[in-house]
Design a protein around this motif. Sequence first.
Motif, PDB file in Angstrom:
ATOM      1  N   GLY A 200       0.797  -1.215   0.000  1.00  0.00           N
ATOM      2  CA  GLY A 200       0.000   0.000   0.000  1.00  0.00           C
ATOM      3  C   GLY A 200       0.830   1.266   0.000  1.00  0.00           C
ATOM      4  O   GLY A 200       0.289   2.369   0.016  1.00  0.00           O
ATOM      5  N   ALA A 201       2.146   1.136  -0.030  1.00  0.00           N
ATOM      6  CA  ALA A 201       3.033   2.301   0.089  1.00  0.00           C
ATOM      7  C   ALA A 201       3.556   2.757  -1.267  1.00  0.00           C
ATOM      8  O   ALA A 201       3.505   2.025  -2.252  1.00  0.00           O
ATOM      9  N   HIS A 202       4.071   3.980  -1.279  1.00  0.00           N
ATOM     10  CA  HIS A 202       4.755   4.516  -2.462  1.00  0.00           C
ATOM     11  C   HIS A 202       6.245   4.245  -2.281  1.00  0.00           C
ATOM     12  O   HIS A 202       6.854   4.701  -1.321  1.00  0.00           O
ATOM     13  N   TYR A 203       6.819   3.500  -3.211  1.00  0.00           N
ATOM     14  CA  TYR A 203       8.260   3.253  -3.221  1.00  0.00           C
ATOM     15  C   TYR A 203       8.854   4.071  -4.357  1.00  0.00           C
ATOM     16  O   TYR A 203       8.426   3.963  -5.504  1.00  0.00           O
ATOM     17  N   HIS A 204       9.841   4.886  -4.015  1.00  0.00           N
ATOM     18  CA  HIS A 204      10.511   5.731  -5.003  1.00  0.00           C
ATOM     19  C   HIS A 204      11.995   5.412  -4.934  1.00  0.00           C
ATOM     20  O   HIS A 204      12.589   5.465  -3.863  1.00  0.00           O
ATOM     21  N   VAL A 205      12.579   5.039  -6.086  1.00  0.00           N
ATOM     22  CA  VAL A 205      13.986   4.640  -6.142  1.00  0.00           C
ATOM     23  C   VAL A 205      14.743   5.621  -7.033  1.00  0.00           C
ATOM     24  O   VAL A 205      14.794   5.443  -8.256  1.00  0.00           O
ATOM     25  N   PRO A 206      15.335   6.674  -6.447  1.00  0.00           N
ATOM     26  CA  PRO A 206      16.124   7.612  -7.233  1.00  0.00           C
ATOM     27  C   PRO A 206      17.520   7.046  -7.497  1.00  0.00           C
ATOM     28  O   PRO A 206      18.064   6.295  -6.694  1.00  0.00           O
ATOM     29  N   LEU A 207      18.084   7.420  -8.640  1.00  0.00           N
ATOM     30  CA  LEU A 207      19.456   7.059  -8.973  1.00  0.00           C
ATOM     31  C   LEU A 207      20.192   8.336  -9.322  1.00  0.00           C
ATOM     32  O   LEU A 207      19.752   9.098 -10.185  1.00  0.00           O
ATOM     33  N   LEU A 208      21.289   8.586  -8.632  1.00  0.00           N
ATOM     34  CA  LEU A 208      22.148   9.730  -8.907  1.00  0.00           C
ATOM     35  C   LEU A 208      23.376   9.194  -9.620  1.00  0.00           C
ATOM     36  O   LEU A 208      24.055   8.292  -9.090  1.00  0.00           O
ATOM     37  N   ILE A 209      23.659   9.706 -10.825  1.00  0.00           N
ATOM     38  CA  ILE A 209      24.748   9.163 -11.627  1.00  0.00           C
ATOM     39  C   ILE A 209      25.753  10.238 -12.028  1.00  0.00           C
ATOM     40  O   ILE A 209      25.421  11.418 -12.115  1.00  0.00           O
ATOM     41  N   SER A 210      26.971   9.794 -12.255  1.00  0.00           N
ATOM     42  CA  SER A 210      28.015  10.580 -12.891  1.00  0.00           C
ATOM     43  C   SER A 210      28.790   9.588 -13.755  1.00  0.00           C
ATOM     44  O   SER A 210      28.550   8.383 -13.666  1.00  0.00           O
ATOM     45  N   PRO A 211      29.713  10.041 -14.582  1.00  0.00           N
ATOM     46  CA  PRO A 211      30.427   9.075 -15.432  1.00  0.00           C
ATOM     47  C   PRO A 211      31.201   8.012 -14.644  1.00  0.00           C
ATOM     48  O   PRO A 211      31.478   6.943 -15.164  1.00  0.00           O
ATOM     49  N   PHE A 212      31.538   8.289 -13.373  1.00  0.00           N
ATOM     50  CA  PHE A 212      32.382   7.367 -12.626  1.00  0.00           C
ATOM     51  C   PHE A 212      31.820   6.950 -11.270  1.00  0.00           C
ATOM     52  O   PHE A 212      32.543   6.423 -10.443  1.00  0.00           O
ATOM     53  N   GLY A 213      30.536   7.161 -11.044  1.00  0.00           N
ATOM     54  CA  GLY A 213      29.947   6.754  -9.773  1.00  0.00           C
ATOM     55  C   GLY A 213      28.444   6.894  -9.790  1.00  0.00           C
ATOM     56  O   GLY A 213      27.867   7.509 -10.686  1.00  0.00           O
ATOM     57  N   TYR A 214      27.827   6.291  -8.785  1.00  0.00           N
ATOM     58  CA  TYR A 214      26.379   6.394  -8.632  1.00  0.00           C
ATOM     59  C   TYR A 214      26.011   6.158  -7.171  1.00  0.00           C
ATOM     60  O   TYR A 214      26.776   5.604  -6.401  1.00  0.00           O
ATOM     61  N   SER A 215      24.812   6.599  -6.821  1.00  0.00           N
ATOM     62  CA  SER A 215      24.252   6.316  -5.498  1.00  0.00           C
ATOM     63  C   SER A 215      22.746   6.241  -5.638  1.00  0.00           C
ATOM     64  O   SER A 215      22.155   6.728  -6.609  1.00  0.00           O
ATOM     65  N   THR A 216      22.125   5.619  -4.664  1.00  0.00           N
ATOM     66  CA  THR A 216      20.679   5.461  -4.659  1.00  0.00           C
ATOM     67  C   THR A 216      20.189   5.432  -3.223  1.00  0.00           C
ATOM     68  O   THR A 216      20.983   5.263  -2.292  1.00  0.00           O
ATOM     69  N   TYR A 217      18.903   5.595  -3.042  1.00  0.00           N
ATOM     70  CA  TYR A 217      18.293   5.570  -1.723  1.00  0.00           C
ATOM     71  C   TYR A 217      16.796   5.370  -1.906  1.00  0.00           C
ATOM     72  O   TYR A 217      16.285   5.458  -3.023  1.00  0.00           O
ATOM     73  N   ARG A 218      16.100   5.102  -0.820  1.00  0.00           N
ATOM     74  CA  ARG A 218      14.641   5.034  -0.912  1.00  0.00           C
ATOM     75  C   ARG A 218      14.100   6.441  -0.709  1.00  0.00           C
ATOM     76  O   ARG A 218      14.193   7.014   0.367  1.00  0.00           O
ATOM     77  N   GLY A 219      13.523   6.975  -1.746  1.00  0.00           N
ATOM     78  CA  GLY A 219      12.987   8.333  -1.696  1.00  0.00           C
ATOM     79  C   GLY A 219      11.534   8.329  -1.263  1.00  0.00           C
ATOM     80  O   GLY A 219      10.985   7.319  -0.836  1.00  0.00           O
ATOM     81  N   SER A 220      10.925   9.489  -1.393  1.00  0.00           N
ATOM     82  CA  SER A 220       9.517   9.620  -0.996  1.00  0.00           C
ATOM     83  C   SER A 220       8.711  10.223  -2.130  1.00  0.00           C
ATOM     84  O   SER A 220       9.231  10.689  -3.107  1.00  0.00           O
TER      85      SER A 220
END
Length: 110
Positions: A90-110
């Motif tokens: 029943g929840a909203h799951y948001h998966v953002p991806l932050l990218i650059s040519p040599f790295g990335y990160s992600t987290y559970r957003g809202s």
Amino acid sequence: MGRLTTHVLDTAAGRPAAGVALALCRIAPGGRVALATAVTNADGRTDEPLLAGPAFEGGLYELSFSVGAYFDDGGFYDVVPVRFRITDAGAHYHVPLLISPFGYSTYRGS
């Protein structure tokens, strides 16, 4: 009602990452089940939720982002897989991806 959304941001350029192809799979006991494919729009988002309604259920999922094709020189990463678990249908799951040519990160957003 639950739903799954995503957002891709190009941290090197300081803008949304438009044109990134992605695929969503459910990780099931018998293997992967392909559920959706999409391409990010000008805001770095998909036009519709990747998963919603009755198809949105608990389980293990993987979003694969084709970031190599996004960068002019291909960058270092070709595909970034993000595996996550949905526990509340029943929840909203948001998966953002932050990218650059040599790295990335992600987290559970809202």
